[in-house]
Design a protein around this motif. Sequence first.
Motif, short mmCIF file in Angstrom:
data_model
loop_
_atom_site.label_atom_id
_atom_site.label_comp_id
_atom_site.label_asym_id
_atom_site.label_seq_id
_atom_site.Cartn_x
_atom_site.Cartn_y
_atom_site.Cartn_z
N ALA A 1 15.64 26.84 38.86
CA ALA A 1 14.44 26.77 39.70
C ALA A 1 14.75 26.08 41.02
O ALA A 1 14.30 26.52 42.10
CB ALA A 1 13.32 26.03 38.96
N GLU A 2 15.51 25.00 40.96
CA GLU A 2 15.89 24.30 42.18
C GLU A 2 16.75 25.20 43.07
O GLU A 2 16.60 25.20 44.30
CB GLU A 2 16.65 23.00 41.83
CG GLU A 2 15.76 21.92 41.23
CD GLU A 2 16.55 20.70 40.79
OE1 GLU A 2 17.81 20.71 40.91
OE2 GLU A 2 15.93 19.75 40.31
N ALA A 3 17.64 25.96 42.46
CA ALA A 3 18.50 26.87 43.23
C ALA A 3 17.65 27.95 43.90
O ALA A 3 17.89 28.31 45.07
CB ALA A 3 19.55 27.50 42.32
N GLU A 4 16.65 28.49 43.17
CA GLU A 4 15.77 29.50 43.76
C GLU A 4 14.96 28.91 44.91
O GLU A 4 14.80 29.55 45.96
CB GLU A 4 14.82 30.07 42.69
CG GLU A 4 15.50 31.00 41.71
CD GLU A 4 14.55 31.49 40.64
OE1 GLU A 4 13.32 31.31 40.77
OE2 GLU A 4 15.04 32.06 39.65
N ASN A 5 14.45 27.70 44.71
CA ASN A 5 13.69 27.04 45.78
C ASN A 5 14.57 26.79 47.00
O ASN A 5 14.14 26.99 48.15
CB ASN A 5 13.09 25.71 45.30
CG ASN A 5 11.98 25.91 44.30
OD1 ASN A 5 11.40 26.99 44.21
ND2 ASN A 5 11.68 24.87 43.53
N GLU B 1 15.10 30.15 48.67
CA GLU B 1 13.90 30.54 49.42
C GLU B 1 13.76 29.73 50.69
O GLU B 1 13.41 30.26 51.76
CB GLU B 1 12.65 30.37 48.54
CG GLU B 1 12.54 31.38 47.43
CD GLU B 1 11.37 31.11 46.50
OE1 GLU B 1 10.57 30.19 46.79
OE2 GLU B 1 11.25 31.80 45.49
N ALA B 2 14.02 28.43 50.58
CA ALA B 2 13.91 27.57 51.77
C ALA B 2 14.94 27.98 52.81
O ALA B 2 14.65 28.04 54.01
CB ALA B 2 14.11 26.11 51.38
N LEU B 3 16.15 28.29 52.36
CA LEU B 3 17.20 28.73 53.27
C LEU B 3 16.82 30.06 53.91
O LEU B 3 16.99 30.26 55.12
CB LEU B 3 18.53 28.85 52.51
CG LEU B 3 19.75 29.22 53.34
CD1 LEU B 3 20.00 28.18 54.43
CD2 LEU B 3 20.96 29.38 52.47
N THR B 4 16.28 30.97 53.11
CA THR B 4 15.86 32.27 53.64
C THR B 4 14.76 32.09 54.67
O THR B 4 14.77 32.72 55.73
CB THR B 4 15.36 33.17 52.48
OG1 THR B 4 16.38 33.28 51.50
CG2 THR B 4 15.01 34.56 52.98
N THR C 1 15.00 33.04 58.53
CA THR C 1 14.01 33.97 59.07
C THR C 1 13.33 33.34 60.28
O THR C 1 13.11 34.01 61.31
CB THR C 1 12.97 34.33 58.00
OG1 THR C 1 13.64 34.81 56.85
CG2 THR C 1 12.03 35.38 58.49
N GLU C 2 12.94 32.09 60.19
CA GLU C 2 12.29 31.40 61.32
C GLU C 2 13.23 31.29 62.51
O GLU C 2 12.83 31.52 63.66
CB GLU C 2 11.84 29.99 60.90
CG GLU C 2 10.64 29.97 60.00
CD GLU C 2 10.28 28.56 59.56
OE1 GLU C 2 10.82 27.59 60.15
OE2 GLU C 2 9.49 28.42 58.63
#
Length: 125
Positions: free
Chosen positions: A102-106, A109-112, A116-117
Motif C-alpha cells: 500500500a505504501e509503495a502504491e501511494n 501515485e504521488a510520484l505519478t 504529471t503536475e
Amino acid sequence: MADEKKAKKTAKEKAGKDDKKKSSKNPFKAIAGFFKSVRSEGKKVVWPKAAEVWKNTIVVLVVILIVGLAIYAVDFGLTQGMKAIKNAANTTTAAETVTEEAEAENAAEALTEAVTEAASEEVSE
C-alpha cells in the motif's frame, strides 16, 4: 613365622598348579559342566501361575496404553503450538507485506501526480 611363610608359599604354589590344571582341563567337560549348572539353576526357578501371567500382561498393556496416550497428547500439543506460532508469523508477515504494498502504491501515485503536475506546468509555460 618362617613356617607360616613357607605354608603361604606352598599354598600359593598349589594354587598356581591348580590354575595350570584348570587351564589344561578338557574344554568339553567345562562346557558340559556349564550346561549342568544352567539346568540346576533352571530347576530352582519358581514359575508363575497362568492367572498371574494374565494379570501381569493386562497391567503391562494398560500401562503401555496410558503412556502412549500421554506421549500422543504432548506431541499433539507441541505440534499445534508450532502451527500457531507459524501462522502468527505468516499473518504478521502478510500484514507487513500488505502495508508495504500500500505504501509503495501511494508512493507511486504521488510520484505519478508529481510528474504529471511538472509536465502540465511545463506545457502551460
